[in-house]
Design a protein around this motif. Sequence first.
Motif, PDB file in Angstrom:
ATOM      1  N   THR A 108     -12.849 -11.997  -9.631  1.00 23.88           N
ATOM      2  CA  THR A 108     -11.517 -12.098 -10.231  1.00 23.88           C
ATOM      3  C   THR A 108     -10.408 -11.947  -9.199  1.00 23.88           C
ATOM      4  OG1 THR A 108     -11.554  -9.733 -10.742  1.00 23.88           O
ATOM      5  CG2 THR A 108     -12.279 -11.243 -12.471  1.00 23.88           C
ATOM      6  N   ILE A 109     -10.711 -11.337  -8.067  1.00 22.91           N
ATOM      7  CA  ILE A 109      -9.732 -11.183  -6.984  1.00 22.91           C
ATOM      8  C   ILE A 109     -10.206 -12.040  -5.824  1.00 22.91           C
ATOM      9  CG2 ILE A 109      -8.613  -9.582  -5.386  1.00 22.91           C
ATOM     10  CD1 ILE A 109      -9.066  -7.374  -7.439  1.00 22.91           C
ATOM     11  N   GLY A 110      -9.428 -13.055  -5.471  1.00 27.35           N
ATOM     12  CA  GLY A 110      -9.921 -14.047  -4.513  1.00 27.35           C
ATOM     13  C   GLY A 110      -9.245 -14.052  -3.162  1.00 27.35           C
ATOM     14  N   GLU A 114      -4.228  -9.990  -2.351  1.00 25.30           N
ATOM     15  CA  GLU A 114      -4.304  -9.441  -3.703  1.00 25.30           C
ATOM     16  C   GLU A 114      -5.075  -8.130  -3.720  1.00 25.30           C
ATOM     17  OE1 GLU A 114      -4.097 -12.238  -7.531  1.00 25.30           O
ATOM     18  OE2 GLU A 114      -5.984 -12.355  -6.436  1.00 25.30           O
ATOM     19  N   PHE A 115      -6.197  -8.117  -3.023  1.00 25.62           N
ATOM     20  CA  PHE A 115      -7.063  -6.943  -3.063  1.00 25.62           C
ATOM     21  C   PHE A 115      -6.368  -5.717  -2.481  1.00 25.62           C
ATOM     22  CE2 PHE A 115     -11.141  -4.731  -1.664  1.00 25.62           C
ATOM     23  CZ  PHE A 115     -11.368  -4.217  -2.922  1.00 25.62           C
ATOM     24  N   ALA A 118      -4.415  -3.939  -4.934  1.00 24.71           N
ATOM     25  CA  ALA A 118      -5.162  -3.261  -5.996  1.00 24.71           C
ATOM     26  C   ALA A 118      -5.871  -1.994  -5.541  1.00 24.71           C
ATOM     27  CB  ALA A 118      -6.197  -4.225  -6.589  1.00 24.71           C
ATOM     28  N   ILE A 119      -6.219  -1.889  -4.258  1.00 27.22           N
ATOM     29  CA  ILE A 119      -7.080  -0.813  -3.781  1.00 27.22           C
ATOM     30  C   ILE A 119      -6.590   0.592  -4.155  1.00 27.22           C
ATOM     31  CG2 ILE A 119      -7.875   0.377  -1.689  1.00 27.22           C
ATOM     32  CD1 ILE A 119      -8.455  -2.353  -0.484  1.00 27.22           C
ATOM     33  N   PRO A 120      -5.312   0.941  -3.943  1.00 25.01           N
ATOM     34  CA  PRO A 120      -4.888   2.315  -4.302  1.00 25.01           C
ATOM     35  C   PRO A 120      -5.124   2.639  -5.770  1.00 25.01           C
ATOM     36  CG  PRO A 120      -3.248   1.261  -2.896  1.00 25.01           C
ATOM     37  CD  PRO A 120      -4.213   0.190  -3.292  1.00 25.01           C
ATOM     38  N   THR A 331      -1.729  -4.880 -13.410  1.00 30.02           N
ATOM     39  CA  THR A 331      -0.354  -4.536 -13.044  1.00 30.02           C
ATOM     40  C   THR A 331      -0.216  -4.412 -11.536  1.00 30.02           C
ATOM     41  OG1 THR A 331       0.014  -3.388 -15.141  1.00 30.02           O
ATOM     42  CG2 THR A 331       1.475  -2.819 -13.307  1.00 30.02           C
ATOM     43  N   ALA A 332      -1.199  -3.778 -10.895  1.00 35.11           N
ATOM     44  CA  ALA A 332      -1.170  -3.639  -9.437  1.00 35.11           C
ATOM     45  C   ALA A 332      -1.215  -5.004  -8.751  1.00 35.11           C
ATOM     46  CB  ALA A 332      -2.342  -2.772  -8.968  1.00 35.11           C
ATOM     47  N   LEU A 333      -1.940  -5.933  -9.372  1.00 39.90           N
ATOM     48  CA  LEU A 333      -2.042  -7.292  -8.816  1.00 39.90           C
ATOM     49  C   LEU A 333      -0.792  -8.114  -9.081  1.00 39.90           C
ATOM     50  CD1 LEU A 333      -5.719  -8.124  -9.880  1.00 39.90           C
ATOM     51  CD2 LEU A 333      -4.894  -7.736  -7.549  1.00 39.90           C
TER      52      LEU A 333
END
Length: 335
Positions: A108-110, A114-115, A118-120, A331-333
Amino acid sequence: MNKLAQTIAAGAAAAASIVSAAGADTWRFNNFLPETRPETAELEKFAADVNETLGEEQIKIYSGGSLGLPNTDTLRFLPKGAVEMSLMWANYLGRDAPALSSVVVQGTIGSIEEFEKAIPTVRKIYEEEFADWGVSSVGYAAIPMLSVSVFCRDEPVNTLEALKSKKLRVWARDQVETFTRLGVAAQIIPQEEMYVAMKTGVVDCALYPALYAHTVSLQEVASHASFLYPMASGPYVIGVATDKWEATDAATKAAITEAADALWERTNQYEDDFQRELAAREELAEAGITWAEDFPQEDRDTFVAAVTETWAMLAEEAGGNAPAYRERVLTALGR
């Protein structure tokens, strides 16, 4: 004695049999990854840093399932004290903690950009979820941004239509659900059983990252491969039973925290991932694997659409905190 109790007892017995060699006060670190994986080298460095700071062997790593403790049972055996420390990966733990399966669904994360957004949030969710199981997250090791390919025994497969006639090995339930949506017969086979499954024809093809294929000798049982999708995964977590962690002296806690911070800094780097992927493909080609054309973009878009549907379905099915976890990641993405 039920199966869980037997598993924990067998693992504890295996661990106890080597305690005398390691020292009664040594923390046994259960690492389910093979010794040949680059992450294992990073974990060995983590343990060495802790031991150097403390001036003694505080942590000793046992890799490749050598303690006989299944990675899917980590949330069961770790709080019970079968080992003092263990590597954990959320995607292996969905049976006991279904909400974990919907935090990051692979595919879903390409992109790296983007990643990194999202990590935090992902790390915070893991910390909260594992705490509910009596496990403290004391460190993290990032997983590279991987390129996942379809490795096949007998003939090249590089379309979803062709894949429908094959039996496919995958490693997580979300993949089973996604490929089922696409009309592909997929089954979970642990990586330690994948070689035999491919060699004996239990499966025709296996989903696996080229970067790690040599660590499981996949080139010996597959003759063709084709790239399907990029994969970002939530990080590995180093877990300690919360009661054990709370009882640990301040000096040991500080040494572990410092070494864990250094581990994260070393592994949380993604710039060279694609170049390493290309180098891995070249090495596999030299070992006899023929690389077919990538799956066409239309198929890859179809795959991503199916993954997106799977993500929503798994979150809804898991219930509890799962839908909220998914929304926090979205939301983070910025989606």
